[in-house]
Design a protein around this motif. Structure first.
Motif, PDB file in Angstrom:
ATOM      1  N   LEU A   1       0.758  -1.168   0.113  1.00  8.62           N
ATOM      2  CA  LEU A   1       0.032  -0.010   0.160  1.00  8.62           C
ATOM      3  C   LEU A   1       0.804   1.218   0.089  1.00  8.62           C
ATOM      4  O   LEU A   1       1.850   1.307   0.788  1.00  8.62           O
ATOM      5  CB  LEU A   1      -0.930  -0.045   1.268  1.00  8.62           C
TER       6      LEU A   1
ATOM      7  N   LEU B   1       0.634   4.324   1.296  1.00  5.42           N
ATOM      8  CA  LEU B   1      -0.156   4.767   2.340  1.00  5.42           C
ATOM      9  C   LEU B   1      -0.427   6.334   2.127  1.00  5.42           C
ATOM     10  O   LEU B   1      -1.549   6.774   1.800  1.00  5.42           O
ATOM     11  CB  LEU B   1       0.347   4.444   3.788  1.00  5.42           C
TER      12      LEU B   1
ATOM     13  N   SER C   1      -2.438   7.244  -1.188  1.00  5.06           N
ATOM     14  CA  SER C   1      -3.834   6.651  -1.048  1.00  5.06           C
ATOM     15  C   SER C   1      -4.619   7.372   0.082  1.00  5.06           C
ATOM     16  O   SER C   1      -5.740   8.035  -0.128  1.00  5.06           O
ATOM     17  CB  SER C   1      -3.996   5.200  -0.488  1.00  5.06           C
ATOM     18  N   TYR C   2      -4.053   7.933   1.064  1.00  2.00           N
ATOM     19  CA  TYR C   2      -4.547   8.786   2.235  1.00  2.00           C
ATOM     20  C   TYR C   2      -4.806  10.183   1.465  1.00  2.00           C
ATOM     21  O   TYR C   2      -6.010  10.719   1.819  1.00  2.00           O
ATOM     22  CB  TYR C   2      -3.253   8.914   3.486  1.00  2.00           C
TER      23      TYR C   2
ATOM     24  N   LEU D   1      -9.804   4.495   8.313  1.00  3.80           N
ATOM     25  CA  LEU D   1      -9.588   3.720   7.250  1.00  3.80           C
ATOM     26  C   LEU D   1      -8.226   3.365   6.881  1.00  3.80           C
ATOM     27  O   LEU D   1      -7.923   2.054   6.356  1.00  3.80           O
ATOM     28  CB  LEU D   1     -10.091   4.528   6.035  1.00  3.80           C
ATOM     29  N   PHE D   2      -7.143   4.207   7.136  1.00  2.00           N
ATOM     30  CA  PHE D   2      -6.015   3.908   7.043  1.00  2.00           C
ATOM     31  C   PHE D   2      -5.042   3.375   8.127  1.00  2.00           C
ATOM     32  O   PHE D   2      -3.917   3.420   8.156  1.00  2.00           O
ATOM     33  CB  PHE D   2      -5.278   5.143   6.252  1.00  2.00           C
TER      34      PHE D   2
ATOM     35  N   ASN E   1       4.130   7.256  10.084  1.00  2.00           N
ATOM     36  CA  ASN E   1       3.522   6.260   8.974  1.00  2.00           C
ATOM     37  C   ASN E   1       3.239   6.863   7.692  1.00  2.00           C
ATOM     38  O   ASN E   1       3.407   6.315   6.720  1.00  2.00           O
ATOM     39  CB  ASN E   1       2.406   5.415   9.618  1.00  2.00           C
ATOM     40  N   LEU E   2       2.979   8.353   7.679  1.00  2.00           N
ATOM     41  CA  LEU E   2       2.870   8.997   6.332  1.00  2.00           C
ATOM     42  C   LEU E   2       4.161   9.467   5.762  1.00  2.00           C
ATOM     43  O   LEU E   2       3.786   9.950   4.468  1.00  2.00           O
ATOM     44  CB  LEU E   2       1.876  10.290   6.736  1.00  2.00           C
TER      45      LEU E   2
END
Length: 165
Positions: free
Chosen positions: A12, A14, A17-18, A63-64, A162-163
């Motif tokens: 993913l 992340l 997508s976020y 969601l993430f 994490n982003l």
């Protein structure tokens, strides 16, 4: 995540997508209503989109996997955000959370609620817009008054490692 049996391993993206989920939410009514039963009466605790900012933000974060639960108040959202590894940053970056103070009205009064949303860039943020009751793009300070003061003060920006790509 669903993948075909013989497909290559997918990872993913992340942050991408976020960020896409945030931008693709603009104009959405999906965060407008959340119903609960109270003493046999059906109650929309988001008041048809007037009180949807925390629900919008935390639904995206949940969601993430960036928080543990969805929330309907700014206070409970901020508690979960902090417990889930988000921390304050001095300078905003694309995708950061914004915590706003009460809105200031033209007549000098202020609103009743703090607000949450997402920082996009120096000219754009995305959050629930109470008057239109949908997710909208606006200036990070909602613009300025004629005297140059921000219409809504930013109390903090938050980031989650994490982003980071």
């Amino acid at each position: 995540m669903l993948m075909e049996k013989n497909s290559p391993k997918l990872e993913l993206a992340l942050f991408d997508s976020y960020r896409a989920a945030i931008k693709n939410s603009v104009g959405s009514n999906i965060y407008r209503n959340l119903y609960f039963h109270s003493n046999g009466t059906l109650v929309d605790i988001l008041d048809d989109g007037d009180l949807s900012c925390a629900f919008f933000v935390t639904t995206i974060l949940y969601l993430f996997g960036l928080i543990t639960e969805r929330h309907t108040t700014v206070k409970s959202a901020l508690e979960d955000i902090r417990k889930s590894g988000w921390y304050e940053i001095k300078e905003p970056r694309a995708g950061a959370l914004i915590h706003w103070d009460y809105n200031k009205k033209d007549d000098g009064t202020q609103g009743k609620h703090h607000h949450l949303g997402f920082y996009i860039d120096a000219e754009h943020a995305i959050s629930n817009d109470s008057p239109s009751r949908v997710v909208a793009v606006h200036h990070p300070t909602y613009g300025t008054f004629p005297d140059g003061k921000a219409r809504r003060d930013i109390l903090a920006y938050y980031w989650h490692d994490n982003l980071t790509n």
